[in-house]
Structure formats: structure tokens, C-alpha cells
Motif scaffolding. Structure first.
Motif, PDB file in Angstrom:
ATOM      1  N   GLY A  38       1.038  -1.280   0.009  1.00 15.92           N
ATOM      2  CA  GLY A  38       0.046  -0.027   0.083  1.00 15.92           C
ATOM      3  C   GLY A  38       0.977   1.267  -0.082  1.00 15.92           C
ATOM      4  N   THR A  39       2.082   1.279   0.067  1.00 15.54           N
ATOM      5  CA  THR A  39       3.036   2.188   0.213  1.00 15.54           C
ATOM      6  C   THR A  39       2.941   2.948  -1.159  1.00 15.54           C
ATOM      7  OG1 THR A  39       4.412   1.118   1.814  1.00 15.54           O
ATOM      8  CG2 THR A  39       5.452   3.130   0.368  1.00 15.54           C
ATOM      9  N   PRO A  40       2.780   4.168  -1.229  1.00 15.43           N
ATOM     10  CA  PRO A  40       2.709   5.162  -2.447  1.00 15.43           C
ATOM     11  C   PRO A  40       4.120   5.042  -3.244  1.00 15.43           C
ATOM     12  CG  PRO A  40       2.690   6.655  -0.904  1.00 15.43           C
ATOM     13  CD  PRO A  40       2.302   5.087  -0.163  1.00 15.43           C
ATOM     14  N   LEU A  41       3.949   5.035  -4.566  1.00 10.91           N
ATOM     15  CA  LEU A  41       5.332   5.278  -5.328  1.00 10.91           C
ATOM     16  C   LEU A  41       5.051   6.679  -5.927  1.00 10.91           C
ATOM     17  CD1 LEU A  41       5.170   1.725  -7.072  1.00 10.91           C
ATOM     18  CD2 LEU A  41       6.855   2.605  -5.383  1.00 10.91           C
ATOM     19  N   MET A  42       6.262   7.464  -6.025  1.00 13.38           N
ATOM     20  CA  MET A  42       6.073   8.851  -6.301  1.00 13.38           C
ATOM     21  C   MET A  42       7.194   9.450  -7.398  1.00 13.38           C
ATOM     22  SD  MET A  42       4.071   9.435  -3.614  1.00 13.38           S
ATOM     23  CE  MET A  42       3.991  11.049  -3.689  1.00 13.38           C
ATOM     24  N   GLU A  43       6.971  10.117  -8.338  1.00  5.81           N
ATOM     25  CA  GLU A  43       7.801  10.536  -9.300  1.00  5.81           C
ATOM     26  C   GLU A  43       8.870  11.398  -8.432  1.00  5.81           C
ATOM     27  OE1 GLU A  43       5.660  13.307 -11.706  1.00  5.81           O
ATOM     28  OE2 GLU A  43       5.318  11.886 -13.379  1.00  5.81           O
ATOM     29  N   PRO A  44      10.085  11.093  -8.798  1.00  9.56           N
ATOM     30  CA  PRO A  44      11.428  11.763  -8.197  1.00  9.56           C
ATOM     31  C   PRO A  44      11.436  13.220  -8.225  1.00  9.56           C
ATOM     32  CG  PRO A  44      12.181  10.870 -10.381  1.00  9.56           C
ATOM     33  CD  PRO A  44      10.530  10.297 -10.052  1.00  9.56           C
ATOM     34  N   ASP A  45      10.719  13.770  -9.241  1.00 10.56           N
ATOM     35  CA  ASP A  45      10.727  15.299  -9.350  1.00 10.56           C
ATOM     36  C   ASP A  45       9.149  15.582  -9.254  1.00 10.56           C
ATOM     37  OD1 ASP A  45      13.618  15.505  -9.675  1.00 10.56           O
ATOM     38  OD2 ASP A  45      13.235  15.138 -11.737  1.00 10.56           O
ATOM     39  N   GLY A  46       8.978  16.381  -8.288  1.00 19.92           N
ATOM     40  CA  GLY A  46       7.529  17.154  -8.132  1.00 19.92           C
ATOM     41  C   GLY A  46       6.580  16.099  -7.322  1.00 19.92           C
ATOM     42  N   GLY A  47       7.083  15.185  -6.822  1.00 20.82           N
ATOM     43  CA  GLY A  47       6.263  14.380  -5.903  1.00 20.82           C
ATOM     44  C   GLY A  47       5.040  13.845  -6.236  1.00 20.82           C
ATOM     45  N   LYS A  48       4.744  13.709  -7.648  1.00 22.98           N
ATOM     46  CA  LYS A  48       3.133  13.130  -7.931  1.00 22.98           C
ATOM     47  C   LYS A  48       3.124  11.630  -7.579  1.00 22.98           C
ATOM     48  CE  LYS A  48       0.272  12.881 -11.933  1.00 22.98           C
ATOM     49  NZ  LYS A  48       0.246  13.030 -13.586  1.00 22.98           N
ATOM     50  N   GLU A  49       2.169  11.219  -6.977  1.00 18.42           N
ATOM     51  CA  GLU A  49       2.019   9.782  -6.799  1.00 18.42           C
ATOM     52  C   GLU A  49       1.590   9.108  -8.327  1.00 18.42           C
ATOM     53  OE1 GLU A  49      -1.115   6.711  -4.615  1.00 18.42           O
ATOM     54  OE2 GLU A  49      -0.557   8.690  -3.595  1.00 18.42           O
ATOM     55  N   GLY A  77       1.674   5.397  -8.439  1.00 18.84           N
ATOM     56  CA  GLY A  77       1.448   3.983  -8.168  1.00 18.84           C
ATOM     57  C   GLY A  77       1.665   3.624  -6.766  1.00 18.84           C
ATOM     58  N   ARG A  78       1.286   2.269  -6.297  1.00 22.75           N
ATOM     59  CA  ARG A  78       1.721   1.866  -5.152  1.00 22.75           C
ATOM     60  C   ARG A  78       1.848   0.521  -5.144  1.00 22.75           C
ATOM     61  NH1 ARG A  78      -1.176   4.085  -0.910  1.00 22.75           N
ATOM     62  NH2 ARG A  78      -1.960   6.044  -1.307  1.00 22.75           N
ATOM     63  N   ILE A  79       2.686  -0.050  -4.004  1.00 20.05           N
ATOM     64  CA  ILE A  79       2.972  -1.298  -3.835  1.00 20.05           C
ATOM     65  C   ILE A  79       2.002  -2.115  -3.367  1.00 20.05           C
ATOM     66  CG2 ILE A  79       4.615  -2.634  -2.474  1.00 20.05           C
ATOM     67  CD1 ILE A  79       6.526  -0.384  -2.663  1.00 20.05           C
ATOM     68  N   THR A  80       1.976  -3.418  -4.122  1.00 24.42           N
ATOM     69  CA  THR A  80       0.864  -4.492  -3.693  1.00 24.42           C
ATOM     70  C   THR A  80       1.461  -5.298  -3.065  1.00 24.42           C
ATOM     71  OG1 THR A  80       1.180  -5.429  -5.801  1.00 24.42           O
ATOM     72  CG2 THR A  80      -0.614  -3.787  -5.507  1.00 24.42           C
ATOM     73  N   SER A  81       2.700  -6.010  -3.093  1.00 22.90           N
ATOM     74  CA  SER A  81       3.452  -7.351  -2.429  1.00 22.90           C
ATOM     75  C   SER A  81       4.722  -6.959  -2.560  1.00 22.90           C
ATOM     76  CB  SER A  81       3.014  -8.435  -3.287  1.00 22.90           C
ATOM     77  OG  SER A  81       1.724  -8.858  -3.411  1.00 22.90           O
ATOM     78  N   VAL A  82       5.479  -7.435  -1.445  1.00 23.04           N
ATOM     79  CA  VAL A  82       6.913  -6.915  -1.418  1.00 23.04           C
ATOM     80  C   VAL A  82       7.706  -8.232  -0.522  1.00 23.04           C
ATOM     81  CG1 VAL A  82       6.745  -5.918   0.857  1.00 23.04           C
ATOM     82  CG2 VAL A  82       8.627  -5.476  -0.552  1.00 23.04           C
ATOM     83  N   SER A  83       8.847  -8.575  -0.918  1.00 25.17           N
ATOM     84  CA  SER A  83       9.530  -9.502  -0.312  1.00 25.17           C
ATOM     85  C   SER A  83      10.948  -9.398  -0.614  1.00 25.17           C
ATOM     86  CB  SER A  83       9.156 -11.104  -0.886  1.00 25.17           C
ATOM     87  OG  SER A  83      10.003 -12.220  -0.453  1.00 25.17           O
ATOM     88  N   ARG A  84      11.872 -10.150   0.208  1.00 23.63           N
ATOM     89  CA  ARG A  84      13.261 -10.355  -0.055  1.00 23.63           C
ATOM     90  C   ARG A  84      13.460 -11.356  -1.155  1.00 23.63           C
ATOM     91  NH1 ARG A  84      18.296  -8.232   0.086  1.00 23.63           N
ATOM     92  NH2 ARG A  84      20.035  -9.827   0.210  1.00 23.63           N
ATOM     93  N   SER A  85      14.372 -11.202  -2.247  1.00 20.88           N
ATOM     94  CA  SER A  85      14.562 -12.084  -3.604  1.00 20.88           C
ATOM     95  C   SER A  85      15.744 -12.640  -3.190  1.00 20.88           C
ATOM     96  CB  SER A  85      14.280 -11.311  -4.692  1.00 20.88           C
ATOM     97  OG  SER A  85      14.710 -12.090  -5.819  1.00 20.88           O
ATOM     98  N   PRO A  86      15.897 -13.840  -2.962  1.00 19.95           N
ATOM     99  CA  PRO A  86      17.077 -14.509  -2.644  1.00 19.95           C
ATOM    100  C   PRO A  86      17.966 -14.706  -4.110  1.00 19.95           C
ATOM    101  CG  PRO A  86      15.777 -15.945  -1.595  1.00 19.95           C
ATOM    102  CD  PRO A  86      14.874 -14.812  -2.558  1.00 19.95           C
ATOM    103  N   ARG A  87      17.025 -14.774  -5.187  1.00 20.10           N
ATOM    104  CA  ARG A  87      17.739 -14.823  -6.544  1.00 20.10           C
ATOM    105  C   ARG A  87      18.368 -13.500  -7.003  1.00 20.10           C
ATOM    106  NH1 ARG A  87      14.999 -17.633 -11.581  1.00 20.10           N
ATOM    107  NH2 ARG A  87      16.199 -19.532 -10.709  1.00 20.10           N
ATOM    108  N   LEU A  88      17.498 -12.534  -6.886  1.00 19.46           N
ATOM    109  CA  LEU A  88      18.369 -11.276  -6.863  1.00 19.46           C
ATOM    110  C   LEU A  88      19.071 -10.477  -5.995  1.00 19.46           C
ATOM    111  CD1 LEU A  88      15.087  -9.881  -8.931  1.00 19.46           C
ATOM    112  CD2 LEU A  88      17.259 -10.809  -9.954  1.00 19.46           C
ATOM    113  N   GLU A  89      18.917 -11.014  -4.784  1.00 19.53           N
ATOM    114  CA  GLU A  89      19.961 -10.710  -3.573  1.00 19.53           C
ATOM    115  C   GLU A  89      19.637  -9.238  -3.271  1.00 19.53           C
ATOM    116  OE1 GLU A  89      23.735 -11.157  -4.744  1.00 19.53           O
ATOM    117  OE2 GLU A  89      23.825 -13.173  -4.011  1.00 19.53           O
ATOM    118  N   GLN A  90      18.452  -8.696  -3.245  1.00 21.10           N
ATOM    119  CA  GLN A  90      17.892  -7.582  -2.957  1.00 21.10           C
ATOM    120  C   GLN A  90      16.240  -7.532  -2.466  1.00 21.10           C
ATOM    121  OE1 GLN A  90      17.238  -4.414  -5.939  1.00 21.10           O
ATOM    122  NE2 GLN A  90      18.205  -5.861  -7.317  1.00 21.10           N
ATOM    123  N   ASP A  91      15.408  -6.673  -1.825  1.00 20.39           N
ATOM    124  CA  ASP A  91      14.180  -6.466  -1.583  1.00 20.39           C
ATOM    125  C   ASP A  91      13.621  -6.279  -3.163  1.00 20.39           C
ATOM    126  OD1 ASP A  91      14.273  -7.037   0.894  1.00 20.39           O
ATOM    127  OD2 ASP A  91      14.171  -4.638   1.485  1.00 20.39           O
TER     128      ASP A  91
END
Length: 368
Positions: free
Chosen positions: A306-317, A319-333
Motif C-alpha cells: 500500500g506504500t505510494p510510489l512517487m515521481e522523483p521530481d515533483g512528488g506526484k503519486e 503508483g502503489r506497492i501491492t506485494s513485497v519480499s526479499r528475493s534470494p535470486r536477485l539478492e535484494q528486496d
């Protein structure tokens, strides 16, 4: 739905059990990383207690259900399965489902596999739209369930256990026997894109299958919990009920276009609830957002759903995150989320606020 004799074996293997909505699932067996590796490198067996099954029968159950789902049951033969979506009149997603015509049932009877958390919503929808004169339904509350067998060794194990005569592509199905019990096997790549099968059957059949899979000498399936399965689902970019599949989402947003959407929707069948919106988008329009992958890196706390995703310049929303996890394959969240269509893969967004951590947008599934 859980099966008592399978649950006994899970507990004996060290299962740690959590509540998930209105059902209980095995979170893990004490080592989620090892369970993840089992599916990536060998094979794992997961009790799909997060799924529920309905039985539908009567004068014309296939025609009644066909008017409520996006795919076509008109050509569904004995021993075959169809995956589909159930939509609101405005074309929004109520739930995903699979419909199986199982010859062990009565003539014309359908087995419907759904997310357990969607059960009450789907029952309400059926009650509203299906006349009892033509079809009736009931929840199979006792004696039936599903096991998922996933990983590179899954085809060998399943063939050995139930004697499949030929290989199955994703979505294809076959009936077979475990001992003296009939089971229904559906091929899937839900778990991280690895080869896999969901096997439906009664308690005796699935218990015998669990024992056969878990007790092999050279090749066997390791018990795996839903924590590892969720990581694999996210890495493959598969939308899930209650996360990416909600009544705020259109099918074309969740599944894009082309082959992925075509596995869920028939554009040649007759009328069904929500069809007008689906066809209008497919032929004369577009959706304003798409499901994307997000690379989150290793810095900062992991964002919540549910965390919003913002444009880097201007702060416009955007998108939103729906699922999140640590990825062993990619070695990052990593995360899944809906972002506006003008945000192309390769773009960078800010997590939570204009000055938040960076998320890189990628196509799904995540790169291997």
C-alpha cells in the motif's frame, strides 16, 4: 482447505502454522531459505490450504457459470480445466478461479478451485446470479484438497507417483491414480516459473501422494511453507487474490495484453458479466496503469503493502506497492505494484515520498 492426515504429517515435519484470513496455513518448517532453494534446485511439496473447492451441479451448471466468468467452458471436456476471472458488471476483478470437469463427479458436475479468502464473496455472487433451477453449488468442506509440487524435479516425482503418461504444459491437466484413489493434476508455473503441478484429490489420495513424494530415496520433495511460495510467486510476477487481484483492478491492468491475458479471457465466447468493459479496452482503448516489478535494493526498511510510489521530481503519486519480499535470486528486496502506463521499465521512482528510497521499475517476471 486443510486435510487432517496431511496436517499430521506437516506437524511431524516441523510445520509452523499461522492464520491467513479465515484459514490456517503452514508458514514454514523452520528454514524458509532452505525451502526456497528446494523449489529452485530440487522439488518442494506445499499443502494448498490457501485454496478452497466448490462443487456445482444441476440441470446446466456449465452454462450458468459460463455467463459469470471470462473464459469459455463450452469446450471443456472430462479431465480438462479452464482458468478464468469472475468480474463485476463494471469489469473489475472479483476473483481468479479454475474450473475442472472431473469424471469422478456426476455427469455434468463441475469442480471450482478458488482462493479460500474469496469464498464468501464468490458464494454471494453465485447466489445473486445463478437460478437454483439450473444449478446448485456447495463448498467441499471435508475430505478434499490440493497439494502443490514445484521445482525442477517435480515432473519426475509426479510421473513416478501418479503415472502421468505424457508431459503437461502450463494449464493442461490429466487424471491419474495414487494407489486406489483418483486425483486430478494441473500443470502450473506459479512457483517462480519452475515446473510444477497442483494435484486435487480426496484425503486418502493426497495423503498417499504426500508419503510417496516425501519418502523417496534419491529424489524426493521437501515440505515447503507458504512464506517461500510467496517469494517465488513475487519473483515470477504472478498476481494474487487480495493483493494484485481486487475489485479495484481491471484484467488488462493485472495481466497486460497478449498471451498472458489470453490465458484468462476468451474473446470469442458469448456474453458474460463484465464483458463489455473487457472488449472495449481490448479493441478501442487502454488502461491507465500496469502491474510492474520493482527493484528496491538493500538500503532502508522494507516498505509495506500500500506504500505510494512517487515521481522523483515533483512528488506526484504514480503508483502503489501491492506485494513485497526479499528475493534470494536477485539478492535484494523486490515488490509488485501498479504504476501509471507512462512510467516505462527502467524508470526510477521514490518510495513513500518525494525524497524516499529509490525503486527501479522492471518488466515482469523479474530478470533471472
Amino acid at each position: 482447505m486443510s486435510l487432517a492426515s496431511v496436517r499430521e504429517r506437516q506437524v511431524h515435519a516441523g510445520a509452523r502454522i499461522d492464520s491467513a484470513g479465515e484459514t490456517e496455513i503452514v508458514r514454514d518448517y523452520g528454514d524458509g531459505d532452505a525451502e526456497y532453494r528446494a523449489i529452485r534446485e530440487e522439488a518442494g511439496v506445499v499443502a494448498r490450504d490457501d485454496r478452497a473447492q466448490l462443487r456445482m451441479w444441476g440441470r446446466d451448471p456449465a452454462r450458468m457459470l459460463n455467463g459469470l466468468i471470462t473464459n469459455d467452458l463450452g469446450r471443456l471436456e472430462d479431465g480438462q480445466t479452464v482458468q478464468a476471472l469472475m468480474l463485476t458488471p463494471k469489469g473489475r476483478i472479483i476473483s481468479d478461479l479454475r474450473v475442472l470437469r472431473w469424471v469422478d463427479g456426476k455427469e455434468g458436475e463441475l469442480l471450482i478451485d478458488i482462493p479460500a479468502d474469496a469464498l464468501s464473496t464468490i458464494l454471494e455472487h453465485l447466489k445473486k446470479y445463478v437460478p437454483p433451477l439450473f444449478a446448485r453449488w456447495e463448498v467441499i468442506t471435508d475430505g478434499m484438497g490440493a497439494l502443490g509440487i514445484y521445482g525442477p524435479n517435480a515432473p519426475t516425482l509426479v510421473s513416478r507417483a501418479i503415472g502421468l503418461a505424457s508431459a503437461l504444459e502450463e494449464g493442461e491437466s490429466a487424471e491419474a491414480d495414487v494407489g486406489h484413489e483418483r486425483v486430478f493434476c494441473v500443470a502450473t508455473k506459479y512457483a517462480g516459473g519452475e515446473a510444477g503441478f497442483d494435484v486435487f484429490g480426496n484425503e486418502a489420495g493426497l495423503t498417499a501422494l504426500w508419503d510417496e513424494l516425501a519418502n523417496g530415496d534419491a529424489v524426493r520433495a521437501h515440505p515447503v511453507g507458504h512464506t517461500a511460495l510467496e517469494v517465488l510467486r513475487i519473483e515470477e510476477g504472478r498476481p494474487r487474490y487480495g493483493k494484485e487481484l481486487t475489485e479495484e483492478v481491471l484484467p488488462a491492468e493485472a495481466f497486460g495484453a497478449g498471451d498472458s491475458l489470453g490465458r484468462w479471457i476468451s474473446f470469442t465466447k458469448g456474453c458474460y458479466t463484465g464483458q463489455e468493459v473487457v472488449v472495449r479496452i481490448a479493441h478501442r482503448g487502454h488502461v491507465n496503469r500496469h502491474l510492474r516489478g520493482l527493484l528496491l535494493g538493500e538500503r532502508g526498511p522494507r516498505p509495506v503493502e500500500g506504500t505510494p510510489l512517487m515521481e522523483p521530481d515533483g512528488g506526484k503519486e504514480v503508483g502503489r506497492i501491492t506485494s513485497v519480499s526479499r528475493s534470494p535470486r536477485l539478492e535484494q528486496d523486490v515488490a509488485l505494484g501498479y504504476v501509471r502506463r507512462e512510467i516505462t521499465p527502467g524508470s526510477e521512482l521514490r518510495i513513500g515520498a518525494e525524497g524516499g528510497a529509490t525503486a527501479t521499475v522492471v518488466e515482469l517476471p523479474f530478470p533471472r
